[in-house]
Scaffold this motif. Structure first.
Motif, PDB file in Angstrom:
ATOM      1  N   VAL A   1     126.632 -35.535  14.345  1.00 45.03           N
ATOM      2  CA  VAL A   1     127.724 -34.629  13.969  1.00 45.03           C
ATOM      3  C   VAL A   1     127.229 -33.535  13.013  1.00 45.03           C
ATOM      4  N   HIS A   2     125.918 -33.489  12.796  1.00 39.32           N
ATOM      5  CA  HIS A   2     125.302 -32.472  11.933  1.00 39.32           C
ATOM      6  C   HIS A   2     125.984 -32.339  10.575  1.00 39.32           C
ATOM      7  N   PRO A   3     125.968 -33.409   9.792  1.00 40.37           N
ATOM      8  CA  PRO A   3     126.621 -33.343   8.473  1.00 40.37           C
ATOM      9  C   PRO A   3     125.805 -32.501   7.502  1.00 40.37           C
ATOM     10  N   ARG A   4     126.472 -31.867   6.543  1.00 39.56           N
ATOM     11  CA  ARG A   4     125.760 -31.174   5.471  1.00 39.56           C
ATOM     12  C   ARG A   4     125.071 -32.204   4.586  1.00 39.56           C
ATOM     13  N   MET A   5     125.792 -33.337   4.393  1.00 38.95           N
ATOM     14  CA  MET A   5     125.261 -34.390   3.536  1.00 38.95           C
ATOM     15  C   MET A   5     125.412 -35.714   4.262  1.00 38.95           C
ATOM     16  N   LEU A   6     124.332 -36.493   4.267  1.00 37.50           N
ATOM     17  CA  LEU A   6     124.368 -37.799   4.922  1.00 37.50           C
ATOM     18  C   LEU A   6     124.478 -38.871   3.844  1.00 37.50           C
ATOM     19  N   LEU A   7     125.479 -39.750   3.984  1.00 35.89           N
ATOM     20  CA  LEU A   7     125.678 -40.820   3.003  1.00 35.89           C
ATOM     21  C   LEU A   7     125.293 -42.145   3.633  1.00 35.89           C
ATOM     22  N   LEU A   8     124.431 -42.896   2.934  1.00 31.62           N
ATOM     23  CA  LEU A   8     123.958 -44.171   3.479  1.00 31.62           C
ATOM     24  C   LEU A   8     124.248 -45.280   2.475  1.00 31.62           C
ATOM     25  N   ASP A   9     125.002 -46.277   2.893  1.00 30.11           N
ATOM     26  CA  ASP A   9     125.388 -47.367   1.999  1.00 30.11           C
ATOM     27  C   ASP A   9     124.533 -48.596   2.304  1.00 30.11           C
ATOM     28  N   GLU A  10     123.486 -48.792   1.530  1.00 32.96           N
ATOM     29  CA  GLU A  10     122.533 -49.879   1.758  1.00 32.96           C
ATOM     30  C   GLU A  10     122.237 -50.053   3.243  1.00 32.96           C
ATOM     31  N   PRO A  11     121.715 -49.010   3.854  1.00 37.36           N
ATOM     32  CA  PRO A  11     121.626 -49.024   5.317  1.00 37.36           C
ATOM     33  C   PRO A  11     120.656 -50.058   5.867  1.00 37.36           C
ATOM     34  N   PHE A  12     119.649 -50.432   5.068  1.00 38.03           N
ATOM     35  CA  PHE A  12     118.630 -51.330   5.601  1.00 38.03           C
ATOM     36  C   PHE A  12     118.663 -52.688   4.905  1.00 38.03           C
ATOM     37  N   GLY A  13     119.711 -52.917   4.140  1.00 42.32           N
ATOM     38  CA  GLY A  13     119.804 -54.140   3.328  1.00 42.32           C
ATOM     39  C   GLY A  13     119.791 -55.414   4.143  1.00 42.32           C
ATOM     40  N   ALA A  14     120.353 -55.359   5.362  1.00 41.97           N
ATOM     41  CA  ALA A  14     120.470 -56.582   6.154  1.00 41.97           C
ATOM     42  C   ALA A  14     119.297 -56.760   7.122  1.00 41.97           C
ATOM     43  N   LEU A  15     118.275 -55.901   7.007  1.00 44.88           N
ATOM     44  CA  LEU A  15     117.187 -55.949   7.994  1.00 44.88           C
ATOM     45  C   LEU A  15     115.931 -56.596   7.413  1.00 44.88           C
ATOM     46  N   ASP A  16     115.080 -57.111   8.284  1.00 46.61           N
ATOM     47  CA  ASP A  16     113.824 -57.685   7.819  1.00 46.61           C
ATOM     48  C   ASP A  16     112.864 -56.572   7.377  1.00 46.61           C
ATOM     49  N   ALA A  17     111.831 -56.942   6.627  1.00 46.19           N
ATOM     50  CA  ALA A  17     110.969 -55.956   5.968  1.00 46.19           C
ATOM     51  C   ALA A  17     110.294 -55.002   6.957  1.00 46.19           C
ATOM     52  N   LEU A  18     109.832 -55.530   8.085  1.00 54.01           N
ATOM     53  CA  LEU A  18     109.126 -54.680   9.053  1.00 54.01           C
ATOM     54  C   LEU A  18     110.062 -53.647   9.667  1.00 54.01           C
ATOM     55  N   THR A  19     111.245 -54.120  10.111  1.00 52.45           N
ATOM     56  CA  THR A  19     112.230 -53.212  10.692  1.00 52.45           C
ATOM     57  C   THR A  19     112.657 -52.177   9.661  1.00 52.45           C
ATOM     58  N   ARG A  20     112.814 -52.641   8.425  1.00 58.12           N
ATOM     59  CA  ARG A  20     113.223 -51.731   7.357  1.00 58.12           C
ATOM     60  C   ARG A  20     112.209 -50.603   7.201  1.00 58.12           C
ATOM     61  N   GLY A  21     110.937 -50.995   7.194  1.00 59.17           N
ATOM     62  CA  GLY A  21     109.876 -50.003   7.037  1.00 59.17           C
ATOM     63  C   GLY A  21     109.906 -48.935   8.122  1.00 59.17           C
ATOM     64  N   SER A  22     110.038 -49.383   9.377  1.00 56.06           N
ATOM     65  CA  SER A  22     110.008 -48.370  10.443  1.00 56.06           C
ATOM     66  C   SER A  22     111.280 -47.523  10.437  1.00 56.06           C
ATOM     67  N   LEU A  23     112.413 -48.116  10.060  1.00 58.63           N
ATOM     68  CA  LEU A  23     113.633 -47.315   9.998  1.00 58.63           C
ATOM     69  C   LEU A  23     113.591 -46.289   8.870  1.00 58.63           C
ATOM     70  N   GLN A  24     112.923 -46.650   7.752  1.00 63.71           N
ATOM     71  CA  GLN A  24     112.780 -45.682   6.658  1.00 63.71           C
ATOM     72  C   GLN A  24     112.020 -44.452   7.140  1.00 63.71           C
TER      73      GLN A  24
END
Lengths: 276, 282
Positions: A173-196
């Motif tokens: 939706v092409h936001p001016r500002m993207l808000l992320l609420d602990e987006p990777f908190g529920a993911l394992d470390a490897l998945t978190r790394g690649s998503l970052q």
């Protein structure tokens, strides 16, 4: 990609003059929730100015109100005191200009991956033709590597893939500002790394989504991604304890960064700040 | 020779094993049902004995039932119609009344579920009207509609309202806050919100309401038709009682029960299908 990344690094320091109007101006903001007969104060005296082009992280212990503040920026929660001005106008309601990625993905479970993104695109991108909306949906899903999974339902995907859908939906939706609420908190470390890394990639590759505000628990994540880290004091009645500038050049390489002195200093500083 | 003996019996053996397996499954499923039915039939037989012939025996009922089912759709004028015609008449009224009832209850429930203010206003009205016996509405229907069968349908409409209304309201009220937030952030229109978020999210609860409504409507129709006369299973029961044929009354009870069971199963099957679809099955 590289020139674009370099261009972004210079946005904060060089191109934007200091007197440029900030994208978001939070002054004297507080939040009270009704509790029993009285009220309980969650946040007080929040002063924060975010420039266009910045990547900001909110870090703090559970219950410090950092998610509340993010929800207030989103317009999903009302502010009790103070003012919050986005792009010259007070924030009164949610808007696709401040698109949100939720901790638990918040995909519509009865819609396919494609439909989950398309409904948002179709709702927001009203100036595009139908064909353009479909092309945009395909394009963002391809960017997060989900082209082969567009017909699946969210329940058939792993947590990382679900969050990719949610991120694709927000970027679409092409936001001016993207808000992320602990987006990777529920993911394992490897998945978190690649998503970052994918998040950084999307952010630096998209000229329209300039600014990111992210709530996190993870010190390394905050350092790796952010330009500035906002540290919250413990709640209730929490406020901003300090704002740390992450003076690391972009594009950032995680492996070489993690052994650098700056990284270690920042890490130690943040640990001490959070544990006192 | 030795080879042939070795090969052929093994194949037969595997076919036999799979047949045994299925017979075992079928027996495991059916045996409790059969035993339950046998217990019911023996209790019924005992009761028929004790009543000194006032209550028909299962055997007498079975032969009457066979007779009724042998020609279900005969029509010898207003007071003598086949059981199939009566069943269809009752089903027709139930579905009409239930259809109108849920057509009112679902949109109203969606409104009530979305607005706490509206809920506070309407809840007392519902709480007063809901416990009223459905047949208490029958005279009102008669007064307004001047037609006994239509008055029965009216009673069914009122009956069908409450479970669907209450369940739809609850279903909509409990839509996850995150999904509501998503619709706000991405500025979903009212129609997009209703069709893509509200209805799918509340659908399991709505279906439960529809199922409960159908169950009560099916119970009320028999009583209603006893009052209204004319056609339908309720009329058939009352007519058979007047003709002192308790075998026919018992037969009708069995048909009513089995039809009710089928209707209920239909809804639970629909519910399972929907749940599987929502999770990405087929």
């Amino acid at each position: 990609m590289a020139p674009r990344l370099l261009a972004r690094t210079s946005v904060n320091s060089a191109i934007l003059p200091m007197e440029a109007a900030p994208l978001l101006e939070i002054s004297g903001v507080g939040k009270n929730y009704p509790s029993g007969q009285g009220q309980i104060n969650i946040l007080r005296e929040i002063e924060l100015t975010i420039q266009s082009g910045e990547f900001i992280s909110f870090i703090g212990h559970s219950g410090c109100g950092k998610s509340s503040l993010l929800n207030m920026i989103a317009g999903l929660t009302s502010i009790s005191t103070g003012t919050m001005v986005f792009d010259g106008k007070p924030i009164e309601a949610p808007s696709p200009e401040r698109a949100m990625v939720f901790q638990h993905y918040s995909l519509l479970p009865w819609l396919s991956v494609y439909q989950n993104v398309y409904e948002a695109v179709d709702s927001v991108q009203t100036e595009l033709s139908k064909a353009e909306r479909k092309a945009l949906t395909d394009a963002v899903l391809a960017r997060v590597g989900l082209s082969n999974h567009v017909h699946k339902k969210p329940m058939q995907l792993s947590g990382g893939m679900r969050q990719r859908v949610a991120i694709a939906r927000a970027f679409a939706v092409h936001p001016r500002m993207l808000l992320l609420d602990e987006p990777f908190g529920a993911l394992d470390a490897l998945t978190r790394g690649s998503l970052q890394e994918e998040l950084l990639d999307l952010w630096s590759g998209d000229a329209r989504t300039e600014t990111v505000v992210m709530v996190t628990h993870d010190i390394d994540e905050a350092i790796y991604l952010s330009d500035r880290i906002v540290v919250f004091s413990d709640g209730p009645s929490a406020t901003i304890k300090e704002i740390i500038t992450v003076d690391l050049p972009r594009p950032r390489d995680k492996q070489s960064l993690m052994t650098s002195q700056t990284w270690n200093n920042l890490r130690t500083h943040l640990l001490l700040s959070l544990h006192c | 020779m030795a080879q042939m003996i070795d090969i052929i019996p093994r194949r037969e053996h595997s076919a036999l094993t799979s047949m045994r397996y299925w017979l075992k499954i079928i027996w495991q499923t059916l045996s409790p049902i059969i035993i339950g039915m046998l217990i019911l039939a023996s209790l019924w037989q005992g009761a028929a004995w004790l009543s000194g012939g006032n209550l028909p025996t299962p055997f007498a009922t079975a032969s009457t039932l066979r007779e009724l089912l042998s020609d279900p759709f005969y029509d010898n004028g207003p007071n003598d119609k086949g059981i199939g015609i009566q069943l269809l008449a009752s089903l027709g009224r139930v579905f009409t009344g239930w259809g109108i009832g849920i057509a009112i209850a679902i949109p109203l429930g969606m409104l009530l579920g979305s607005s706490a203010r509206l809920r506070k206003m309407i809840a007392p009205v519902i709480e007063i009207l809901r416990p009223v016996s459905p047949l208490a509405w029958y005279p009102l229907g008669l007064a307004v509609l001047h037609n006994a069968p239509k008055a029965v349908v009216f009673a069914i409409v009122i009956t069908s309202l409450w479970p669907t209304l209450v369940n739809t309201t609850m279903g909509v009220q409990h839509i996850p806050a995150d999904l509501k937030a998503v619709s706000k952030v991405f500025r979903f229109s009212r129609w997009r919100y209703v069709s893509k978020v509200l209805l799918p999210a509340a659908f399991p609860a709505i279906l439960t309401g529809m199922r409960l409504s159908m169950g009560i409507a099916w119970m009320v129709i028999v009583a209603g038709e006893m009052l209204a006369g004319g056609t339908g299973l309720g009329f058939f029961v009352w007519d058979s009682w007047n003709a002192l044929s308790l075998e026919r009354v018992m037969s009708a009870i069995l048909i009513i029960g089995i039809t009710g069971l089928c209707l209920d199963r239909l809804f639970s099957l629909l519910g399972q299908r929907m749940a599987a679809w929502q999770e990405g099955g087929h």
